[in-house]
Write a protein that holds these residues in place. Structure first.
Motif, PDB file in Angstrom:
ATOM      1  N   THR A   1     -16.138 -20.208 -20.004  1.00  0.00           N
ATOM      2  CA  THR A   1     -17.502 -19.687 -20.016  1.00  0.00           C
ATOM      3  C   THR A   1     -18.477 -20.688 -20.612  1.00  0.00           C
ATOM      4  OG1 THR A   1     -16.670 -17.429 -20.218  1.00  0.00           O
ATOM      5  CG2 THR A   1     -18.970 -17.799 -20.809  1.00  0.00           C
ATOM      6  N   ASP A   2     -18.023 -21.422 -21.638  1.00  0.00           N
ATOM      7  CA  ASP A   2     -18.883 -22.440 -22.248  1.00  0.00           C
ATOM      8  C   ASP A   2     -19.248 -23.510 -21.230  1.00  0.00           C
ATOM      9  OD1 ASP A   2     -19.022 -21.283 -24.701  1.00  0.00           O
ATOM     10  OD2 ASP A   2     -17.388 -22.433 -25.593  1.00  0.00           O
ATOM     11  N   GLY A   3     -18.289 -23.858 -20.366  1.00  0.00           N
ATOM     12  CA  GLY A   3     -18.550 -24.813 -19.292  1.00  0.00           C
ATOM     13  C   GLY A   3     -18.544 -26.255 -19.750  1.00  0.00           C
ATOM     14  N   PRO A   4     -18.459 -27.178 -18.812  1.00  0.00           N
ATOM     15  CA  PRO A   4     -18.467 -28.613 -19.149  1.00  0.00           C
ATOM     16  C   PRO A   4     -19.740 -28.997 -19.890  1.00  0.00           C
ATOM     17  CG  PRO A   4     -17.806 -28.259 -16.870  1.00  0.00           C
ATOM     18  CD  PRO A   4     -18.308 -26.930 -17.379  1.00  0.00           C
ATOM     19  N   GLY A   5     -19.552 -29.836 -20.901  1.00  0.00           N
ATOM     20  CA  GLY A   5     -20.707 -30.304 -21.651  1.00  0.00           C
ATOM     21  C   GLY A   5     -21.139 -29.388 -22.761  1.00  0.00           C
ATOM     22  N   GLY A   6     -20.490 -28.189 -22.864  1.00  0.00           N
ATOM     23  CA  GLY A   6     -20.842 -27.269 -23.930  1.00  0.00           C
ATOM     24  C   GLY A   6     -20.379 -27.780 -25.276  1.00  0.00           C
ATOM     25  N   ALA A   7     -20.937 -27.193 -26.340  1.00  0.00           N
ATOM     26  CA  ALA A   7     -20.586 -27.639 -27.684  1.00  0.00           C
ATOM     27  C   ALA A   7     -19.106 -27.464 -27.964  1.00  0.00           C
ATOM     28  CB  ALA A   7     -21.411 -26.869 -28.716  1.00  0.00           C
ATOM     29  N   ASP A   8     -18.500 -26.445 -27.341  1.00  0.00           N
ATOM     30  CA  ASP A   8     -17.081 -26.167 -27.559  1.00  0.00           C
ATOM     31  C   ASP A   8     -16.275 -26.518 -26.312  1.00  0.00           C
ATOM     32  OD1 ASP A   8     -17.399 -25.068 -30.175  1.00  0.00           O
ATOM     33  OD2 ASP A   8     -18.312 -23.337 -29.231  1.00  0.00           O
ATOM     34  N   ASP A   9     -16.624 -27.636 -25.693  1.00  0.00           N
ATOM     35  CA  ASP A   9     -16.032 -28.003 -24.415  1.00  0.00           C
ATOM     36  C   ASP A   9     -14.569 -28.409 -24.548  1.00  0.00           C
ATOM     37  OD1 ASP A   9     -16.368 -30.656 -22.031  1.00  0.00           O
ATOM     38  OD2 ASP A   9     -16.013 -28.541 -21.654  1.00  0.00           O
ATOM     39  N   ASP A  10     -14.199 -29.053 -25.639  1.00  0.00           N
ATOM     40  CA  ASP A  10     -12.852 -29.594 -25.781  1.00  0.00           C
ATOM     41  C   ASP A  10     -12.057 -28.801 -26.808  1.00  0.00           C
ATOM     42  OD1 ASP A  10     -10.563 -31.035 -25.849  1.00  0.00           O
ATOM     43  OD2 ASP A  10     -11.444 -32.852 -26.701  1.00  0.00           O
ATOM     44  N   LEU A  11     -11.145 -27.952 -26.324  1.00  0.00           N
ATOM     45  CA  LEU A  11     -10.274 -27.188 -27.205  1.00  0.00           C
ATOM     46  C   LEU A  11      -8.859 -27.750 -27.189  1.00  0.00           C
ATOM     47  CD1 LEU A  11     -11.395 -23.502 -26.481  1.00  0.00           C
ATOM     48  CD2 LEU A  11     -12.157 -25.052 -28.278  1.00  0.00           C
ATOM     49  N   GLY A  12      -8.747 -29.014 -26.817  1.00  0.00           N
ATOM     50  CA  GLY A  12      -7.433 -29.635 -26.708  1.00  0.00           C
ATOM     51  C   GLY A  12      -6.661 -29.606 -28.013  1.00  0.00           C
ATOM     52  N   ALA A  13      -7.346 -29.846 -29.128  1.00  0.00           N
ATOM     53  CA  ALA A  13      -6.668 -29.849 -30.423  1.00  0.00           C
ATOM     54  C   ALA A  13      -6.126 -28.467 -30.752  1.00  0.00           C
ATOM     55  CB  ALA A  13      -7.619 -30.321 -31.515  1.00  0.00           C
ATOM     56  N   PHE A  14      -6.916 -27.441 -30.435  1.00  0.00           N
ATOM     57  CA  PHE A  14      -6.454 -26.078 -30.699  1.00  0.00           C
ATOM     58  C   PHE A  14      -5.205 -25.759 -29.885  1.00  0.00           C
ATOM     59  CE2 PHE A  14      -6.398 -21.673 -29.135  1.00  0.00           C
ATOM     60  CZ  PHE A  14      -6.208 -20.996 -30.335  1.00  0.00           C
ATOM     61  N   PHE A  15      -5.262 -26.032 -28.580  1.00  0.00           N
ATOM     62  CA  PHE A  15      -4.107 -25.708 -27.740  1.00  0.00           C
ATOM     63  C   PHE A  15      -2.904 -26.579 -28.088  1.00  0.00           C
ATOM     64  CE2 PHE A  15      -7.515 -23.992 -24.958  1.00  0.00           C
ATOM     65  CZ  PHE A  15      -7.045 -22.689 -24.885  1.00  0.00           C
ATOM     66  N   GLY A  16      -3.148 -27.765 -28.603  1.00  0.00           N
ATOM     67  CA  GLY A  16      -2.040 -28.614 -29.015  1.00  0.00           C
ATOM     68  C   GLY A  16      -1.331 -28.106 -30.258  1.00  0.00           C
ATOM     69  N   ASP A  17      -2.032 -27.254 -31.035  1.00  0.00           N
ATOM     70  CA  ASP A  17      -1.457 -26.730 -32.274  1.00  0.00           C
ATOM     71  C   ASP A  17      -1.057 -25.267 -32.185  1.00  0.00           C
ATOM     72  OD1 ASP A  17      -1.666 -29.111 -33.645  1.00  0.00           O
ATOM     73  OD2 ASP A  17      -3.648 -28.662 -34.477  1.00  0.00           O
ATOM     74  N   THR A  18      -1.030 -24.689 -30.984  1.00  0.00           N
ATOM     75  CA  THR A  18      -0.766 -23.259 -30.884  1.00  0.00           C
ATOM     76  C   THR A  18       0.622 -22.864 -31.381  1.00  0.00           C
ATOM     77  OG1 THR A  18      -0.060 -23.548 -28.575  1.00  0.00           O
ATOM     78  CG2 THR A  18      -2.360 -22.881 -28.966  1.00  0.00           C
ATOM     79  N   GLU A  19       1.582 -23.786 -31.337  1.00  0.00           N
ATOM     80  CA  GLU A  19       2.921 -23.437 -31.811  1.00  0.00           C
ATOM     81  C   GLU A  19       2.934 -23.151 -33.305  1.00  0.00           C
ATOM     82  OE1 GLU A  19       5.477 -22.729 -29.818  1.00  0.00           O
ATOM     83  OE2 GLU A  19       3.901 -23.029 -28.316  1.00  0.00           O
ATOM     84  N   ARG A  20       1.880 -23.543 -34.007  1.00  0.00           N
ATOM     85  CA  ARG A  20       1.787 -23.206 -35.432  1.00  0.00           C
ATOM     86  C   ARG A  20       1.810 -21.694 -35.642  1.00  0.00           C
ATOM     87  NH1 ARG A  20      -2.862 -26.793 -38.436  1.00  0.00           N
ATOM     88  NH2 ARG A  20      -1.820 -28.829 -38.363  1.00  0.00           N
ATOM     89  N   ALA A  21       1.273 -20.952 -34.696  1.00  0.00           N
ATOM     90  CA  ALA A  21       1.158 -19.503 -34.839  1.00  0.00           C
ATOM     91  C   ALA A  21       2.081 -18.757 -33.875  1.00  0.00           C
ATOM     92  CB  ALA A  21      -0.282 -19.072 -34.611  1.00  0.00           C
ATOM     93  N   ARG A  22       3.141 -19.395 -33.452  1.00  0.00           N
ATOM     94  CA  ARG A  22       4.083 -18.791 -32.531  1.00  0.00           C
ATOM     95  C   ARG A  22       5.504 -19.108 -32.991  1.00  0.00           C
ATOM     96  NH1 ARG A  22       1.763 -17.560 -27.491  1.00  0.00           N
ATOM     97  NH2 ARG A  22       3.483 -18.309 -26.244  1.00  0.00           N
ATOM     98  N   PRO A  23       6.510 -18.344 -32.523  1.00  0.00           N
ATOM     99  CA  PRO A  23       6.439 -17.305 -31.507  1.00  0.00           C
ATOM    100  C   PRO A  23       5.892 -15.979 -32.058  1.00  0.00           C
ATOM    101  CG  PRO A  23       8.661 -17.472 -32.333  1.00  0.00           C
ATOM    102  CD  PRO A  23       7.889 -18.576 -32.992  1.00  0.00           C
ATOM    103  N   VAL A  24       5.322 -15.187 -31.163  1.00  0.00           N
ATOM    104  CA  VAL A  24       4.884 -13.843 -31.528  1.00  0.00           C
ATOM    105  C   VAL A  24       6.124 -13.020 -31.873  1.00  0.00           C
ATOM    106  CG1 VAL A  24       3.798 -11.750 -30.666  1.00  0.00           C
ATOM    107  CG2 VAL A  24       2.841 -13.988 -30.081  1.00  0.00           C
ATOM    108  N   ARG A  25       6.015 -12.222 -32.909  1.00  0.00           N
ATOM    109  CA  ARG A  25       7.182 -11.457 -33.339  1.00  0.00           C
ATOM    110  C   ARG A  25       6.740 -10.135 -33.939  1.00  0.00           C
ATOM    111  NH1 ARG A  25       8.229 -12.776 -38.852  1.00  0.00           N
ATOM    112  NH2 ARG A  25       6.400 -13.808 -39.724  1.00  0.00           N
ATOM    113  N   GLU A  26       7.656  -9.210 -34.014  1.00  0.00           N
ATOM    114  CA  GLU A  26       7.392  -7.906 -34.617  1.00  0.00           C
ATOM    115  C   GLU A  26       7.817  -7.956 -36.079  1.00  0.00           C
ATOM    116  OE1 GLU A  26       9.198  -3.502 -34.020  1.00  0.00           O
ATOM    117  OE2 GLU A  26       8.246  -4.400 -32.257  1.00  0.00           O
ATOM    118  N   VAL A  27       6.938  -7.506 -36.960  1.00  0.00           N
ATOM    119  CA  VAL A  27       7.183  -7.546 -38.398  1.00  0.00           C
ATOM    120  C   VAL A  27       6.906  -6.163 -38.986  1.00  0.00           C
ATOM    121  CG1 VAL A  27       6.573  -8.637 -40.583  1.00  0.00           C
ATOM    122  CG2 VAL A  27       6.443  -9.959 -38.459  1.00  0.00           C
TER     123      VAL A  27
END
Length: 233
Positions: free
Chosen positions: A17-43
């Motif tokens: 939705t932000d689209g190319p050139g938006g302030a939040d255009d590059d979420l590569g770092a976030f997606f590269g670190d998603t394993e920090r909060a995975r795997p999803v589990r029941e607690v």
């Protein structure tokens, strides 16, 4: 507990939705670190009591009278402790939440990116100063907890960059090394358009680095007959 596929899809939708050139255009770092909060589990999380908001500068001074905070604008601001964390924890008659307890409290029964849903959070959702009761109340989730995700909040768990092998009963993971922190979107305010909103996500987690807030926890007191008072509340 954890960053689900549905939540990842919601972040991708925001990015598109932000689209190319938006302030939040590059979420590569976030997606590269998603394993920090995975795997999803029941607690399973047992009942506990957690502070409505992080300890303020004035509250920390109740236990550490000499405490000074270079980041605070007033005594009503969330305290950002650096080298004083261990001193405060030794003085407090409370404990830190485990990561599981913190995330359970932040989600408040929801499964989206934040307790407000899957929409992109904005800077109006962060809260640091708790002198304004009306604004504090407006920042509460369904559990009545204010400013979850605004401050960098330390947990009892040692930092481990994933949930593999984590206990299923909400016990903190212990060991040597820095603790885990949750939140921190308000610590970077005013935002510079570098995806600071991602720190408001219920599942976002990181390694304790510079400073942190403290939101204490206590067990639910048992009634004389051993039953939990206020069951169902």
């Amino acid at each position: 507990m954890g960053l689900s596929d549905a939540e990842l899809d919601a972040v991708r939708a925001i990015d598109a939705t932000d689209g190319p050139g938006g302030a939040d255009d590059d979420l590569g770092a976030f997606f590269g670190d998603t394993e920090r909060a995975r795997p999803v589990r029941e607690v399973r999380v047992e009942p506990f009591l957690i502070a409505r908001h992080p300890l303020t500068v004035a509250q920390v001074r109740h236990w550490l009278p000499e405490y000074e905070d270079d980041f605070a604008e007033s005594d009503h601001t969330a305290a950002r402790l650096q080298d004083e964390v261990d001193d405060l924890l030794a003085a407090l008659p409370f404990r830190l939440p485990s990561e599981a307890e913190w995330e359970y409290a932040a989600r408040a029964g929801t499964t989206g990116l934040t307790f407000r849903g899957d929409g992109k959070p904005d800077e109006e959702e962060i809260l640091d100063d708790f002198a304004d009761e009306a604004r504090t109340a407006a920042a509460e989730n369904a559990f009545g907890l204010a400013a979850m995700g605004s401050s960098n909040e330390v947990c009892a768990d040692v930092w481990i960059p994933h949930f593999t092998g984590a206990p299923a009963d909400a016990r903190p993971r212990t060991g040597e090394g820095p603790r885990t922190v949750r939140g921190g979107a308000g610590d970077l305010s005013p935002w510079q358009g570098c995806d600071e909103w991602l720190l408001l996500l219920s599942a976002t987690r990181a390694e304790f680095d510079l400073f942190t807030a403290v939101r204490p926890v206590v067990p639910v007191p048992a009634a004389p007959d051993g039953a939990l008072p206020g069951a169902g509340t």
